[in-house]
Design an enzyme around this catalytic site. Structure first.
Site, PDB file in Angstrom:
ATOM      1  N   CYS A  60      17.280  -1.672   1.500  1.00 43.99           N
ATOM      2  CA  CYS A  60      16.120  -1.524   2.390  1.00 43.99           C
ATOM      3  C   CYS A  60      14.970  -2.467   2.045  1.00 43.99           C
ATOM      4  O   CYS A  60      14.438  -3.154   2.911  1.00 43.99           O
ATOM      5  CB  CYS A  60      15.657  -0.079   2.450  1.00 43.99           C
ATOM      6  SG  CYS A  60      14.926   0.580   0.931  1.00 43.99           S
ATOM      7  N   HIS A 111      12.636   4.600   0.483  1.00 45.50           N
ATOM      8  CA  HIS A 111      13.178   3.846   1.618  1.00 45.50           C
ATOM      9  C   HIS A 111      12.036   3.257   2.429  1.00 45.50           C
ATOM     10  O   HIS A 111      10.971   3.866   2.564  1.00 45.50           O
ATOM     11  CB  HIS A 111      14.031   4.759   2.502  1.00 45.50           C
ATOM     12  CG  HIS A 111      14.841   4.021   3.512  1.00 45.50           C
ATOM     13  ND1 HIS A 111      15.915   3.235   3.174  1.00 45.50           N
ATOM     14  CD2 HIS A 111      14.707   3.924   4.856  1.00 45.50           C
ATOM     15  CE1 HIS A 111      16.435   2.702   4.267  1.00 45.50           C
ATOM     16  NE2 HIS A 111      15.719   3.104   5.304  1.00 45.50           N
ATOM     17  N   HIS A 123      15.761  -1.010   9.879  1.00 47.08           N
ATOM     18  CA  HIS A 123      15.886  -0.837   8.428  1.00 47.08           C
ATOM     19  C   HIS A 123      17.326  -1.054   8.003  1.00 47.08           C
ATOM     20  O   HIS A 123      18.234  -1.105   8.835  1.00 47.08           O
ATOM     21  CB  HIS A 123      15.423   0.563   8.024  1.00 47.08           C
ATOM     22  CG  HIS A 123      16.268   1.671   8.581  1.00 47.08           C
ATOM     23  ND1 HIS A 123      16.997   2.508   7.777  1.00 47.08           N
ATOM     24  CD2 HIS A 123      16.517   2.076   9.858  1.00 47.08           C
ATOM     25  CE1 HIS A 123      17.642   3.397   8.532  1.00 47.08           C
ATOM     26  NE2 HIS A 123      17.354   3.148   9.795  1.00 47.08           N
TER      27      HIS A 123
END
Length: 150
Positions: A60, A111, A123
Protein backbone atom coordinates in the site's frame (compact mmCIF):
# COMPACT_ATOMS: atom_id res chain seq x y z
CA UNK A 1 6.49 62.85 -3.46
CA UNK A 2 8.84 60.69 -5.54
CA UNK A 3 9.69 58.65 -2.40
CA UNK A 4 6.00 58.12 -1.66
CA UNK A 5 5.31 56.83 -5.17
CA UNK A 6 8.37 54.55 -5.03
CA UNK A 7 7.35 53.15 -1.64
CA UNK A 8 3.76 52.61 -2.82
CA UNK A 9 4.94 50.73 -5.94
CA UNK A 10 7.33 48.66 -3.84
CA UNK A 11 4.61 47.83 -1.30
CA UNK A 12 2.18 46.81 -4.07
CA UNK A 13 4.85 44.62 -5.67
CA UNK A 14 5.51 42.84 -2.39
CA UNK A 15 1.78 42.44 -1.70
CA UNK A 16 0.96 41.00 -5.12
CA UNK A 17 4.01 38.74 -5.23
CA UNK A 18 2.92 37.27 -1.90
CA UNK A 19 -0.64 36.73 -3.09
CA UNK A 20 0.32 35.24 -6.46
CA UNK A 21 3.15 33.24 -4.93
CA UNK A 22 0.74 31.53 -2.53
CA UNK A 23 -1.75 30.89 -5.35
CA UNK A 24 1.04 29.34 -7.42
CA UNK A 25 2.16 27.19 -4.48
CA UNK A 26 -1.41 25.99 -3.84
CA UNK A 27 -1.89 25.24 -7.55
CA UNK A 28 1.31 23.16 -7.59
CA UNK A 29 0.13 21.29 -4.48
CA UNK A 30 -3.25 20.54 -6.04
CA UNK A 31 -1.59 19.55 -9.28
CA UNK A 32 0.70 16.90 -7.75
CA UNK A 33 -2.18 15.40 -5.76
CA UNK A 34 -4.41 15.11 -8.83
CA UNK A 35 -1.52 13.71 -10.89
CA UNK A 36 -0.76 11.12 -8.20
CA UNK A 37 -4.40 9.99 -8.15
CA UNK A 38 -4.46 9.71 -11.94
CA UNK A 39 -1.17 7.77 -11.92
CA UNK A 40 -2.56 5.43 -9.28
CA UNK A 41 -5.69 4.73 -11.34
CA UNK A 42 -3.52 3.80 -14.33
CA UNK A 43 -1.97 1.00 -12.26
CA UNK A 44 -5.17 -0.85 -11.43
CA UNK A 45 -4.48 -4.56 -11.66
CA UNK A 46 -0.81 -4.46 -10.61
CA UNK A 47 -0.34 -7.31 -8.15
CA UNK A 48 0.32 -6.92 -4.44
CA UNK A 49 3.86 -7.62 -3.24
CA UNK A 50 4.80 -7.09 0.40
CA UNK A 51 7.45 -4.33 0.41
CA UNK A 52 6.82 -3.67 -3.29
CA UNK A 53 7.53 -0.21 -4.67
CA UNK A 54 7.49 -0.82 -8.44
CA UNK A 55 5.04 -1.76 -11.16
CA UNK A 56 6.16 -5.38 -10.71
CA UNK A 57 4.19 -5.29 -7.43
CA UNK A 58 3.17 -2.82 -4.72
CA UNK A 59 2.31 -2.83 -1.07
CA UNK A 60 0.00 0.00 0.00
CA UNK A 61 2.62 2.58 0.95
CA UNK A 62 4.86 1.54 -1.92
CA UNK A 63 1.97 2.19 -4.30
CA UNK A 64 1.16 5.60 -2.78
CA UNK A 65 4.85 6.56 -2.69
CA UNK A 66 5.34 5.49 -6.31
CA UNK A 67 2.28 7.46 -7.49
CA UNK A 68 3.33 10.63 -5.68
CA UNK A 69 6.97 10.34 -6.73
CA UNK A 70 5.89 10.10 -10.38
CA UNK A 71 3.80 13.23 -9.72
CA UNK A 72 6.85 15.05 -8.32
CA UNK A 73 6.45 14.62 -4.56
CA UNK A 74 8.45 12.28 -2.33
CA UNK A 75 6.69 10.74 0.68
CA UNK A 76 7.97 8.76 3.68
CA UNK A 77 8.18 5.02 2.96
CA UNK A 78 5.56 3.81 5.43
CA UNK A 79 1.89 4.62 5.90
CA UNK A 80 2.48 5.38 9.59
CA UNK A 81 5.27 7.90 8.89
CA UNK A 82 3.25 9.59 6.18
CA UNK A 83 0.24 9.81 8.53
CA UNK A 84 2.42 11.36 11.22
CA UNK A 85 4.03 13.95 8.90
CA UNK A 86 1.15 15.36 6.85
CA UNK A 87 -1.59 17.84 7.77
CA UNK A 88 -5.01 16.42 8.66
CA UNK A 89 -8.05 16.92 6.47
CA UNK A 90 -11.63 16.16 7.53
CA UNK A 91 -13.54 13.38 5.81
CA UNK A 92 -16.16 15.82 4.54
CA UNK A 93 -13.43 17.97 2.93
CA UNK A 94 -11.63 15.22 0.99
CA UNK A 95 -10.26 16.20 -2.41
CA UNK A 96 -8.81 14.12 -5.21
CA UNK A 97 -5.29 13.08 -4.26
CA UNK A 98 -5.73 13.25 -0.48
CA UNK A 99 -4.43 10.24 1.41
CA UNK A 100 -6.85 8.05 3.36
CA UNK A 101 -5.59 5.89 6.22
CA UNK A 102 -6.95 2.76 7.83
CA UNK A 103 -6.31 0.50 10.79
CA UNK A 104 -6.53 -3.03 9.39
CA UNK A 105 -4.50 -4.76 12.10
CA UNK A 106 -5.85 -3.28 15.31
CA UNK A 107 -2.50 -1.56 15.93
CA UNK A 108 -2.88 1.93 14.45
CA UNK A 109 -2.09 3.06 10.91
CA UNK A 110 -1.55 0.02 8.72
CA UNK A 111 -3.02 0.88 5.31
CA UNK A 112 -3.11 3.90 2.99
CA UNK A 113 -4.80 4.75 -0.28
CA UNK A 114 -5.35 7.76 -2.54
CA UNK A 115 -8.77 9.41 -2.56
CA UNK A 116 -10.06 9.78 -6.14
CA UNK A 117 -13.41 11.49 -5.54
CA UNK A 118 -17.01 10.29 -5.34
CA UNK A 119 -16.28 8.59 -1.99
CA UNK A 120 -13.76 6.19 -3.61
CA UNK A 121 -10.07 5.51 -3.21
CA UNK A 122 -7.40 3.59 -5.12
CA UNK A 123 -5.02 1.38 -3.14
CA UNK A 124 -2.88 -1.74 -3.21
CA UNK A 125 -5.07 -4.42 -1.66
CA UNK A 126 -3.23 -7.40 -0.23
CA UNK A 127 -5.82 -9.73 -1.75
CA UNK A 128 -6.47 -8.18 -5.19
CA UNK A 129 -3.59 -5.80 -5.93
CA UNK A 130 -4.22 -2.22 -7.03
CA UNK A 131 -7.95 -1.56 -7.13
CA UNK A 132 -10.64 0.99 -6.37
CA UNK A 133 -12.88 0.66 -3.34
CA UNK A 134 -15.65 2.72 -1.82
CA UNK A 135 -15.09 4.51 1.47
CA UNK A 136 -18.65 3.34 2.30
CA UNK A 137 -17.71 -0.33 1.95
CA UNK A 138 -18.57 -1.92 5.30
CA UNK A 139 -14.99 -3.17 5.81
CA UNK A 140 -13.22 0.12 5.00
CA UNK A 141 -15.80 2.25 6.79
CA UNK A 142 -15.06 0.46 10.08
CA UNK A 143 -11.27 0.63 9.57
CA UNK A 144 -11.04 4.32 8.58
CA UNK A 145 -8.65 6.40 10.74
CA UNK A 146 -8.41 9.70 8.94
CA UNK A 147 -7.15 11.61 5.94
CA UNK A 148 -4.11 13.76 5.26
CA UNK A 149 -3.23 16.25 2.53
CA UNK A 150 0.23 16.22 0.96
Amino acid sequence: MKKLVTMTVLAMTVLFSGIFGSIETEAASINHRVKAADIGIKHIGVKYVYGGTTTKGFDCSGFVGYSFKKAGKTLPRTAAKTYKNCPKVSKNNLKKGDLVFFNTTGKGVSHVGIYIGSNKFVHASSSKGVKIDSMSNSYWKKKYLGAKRV
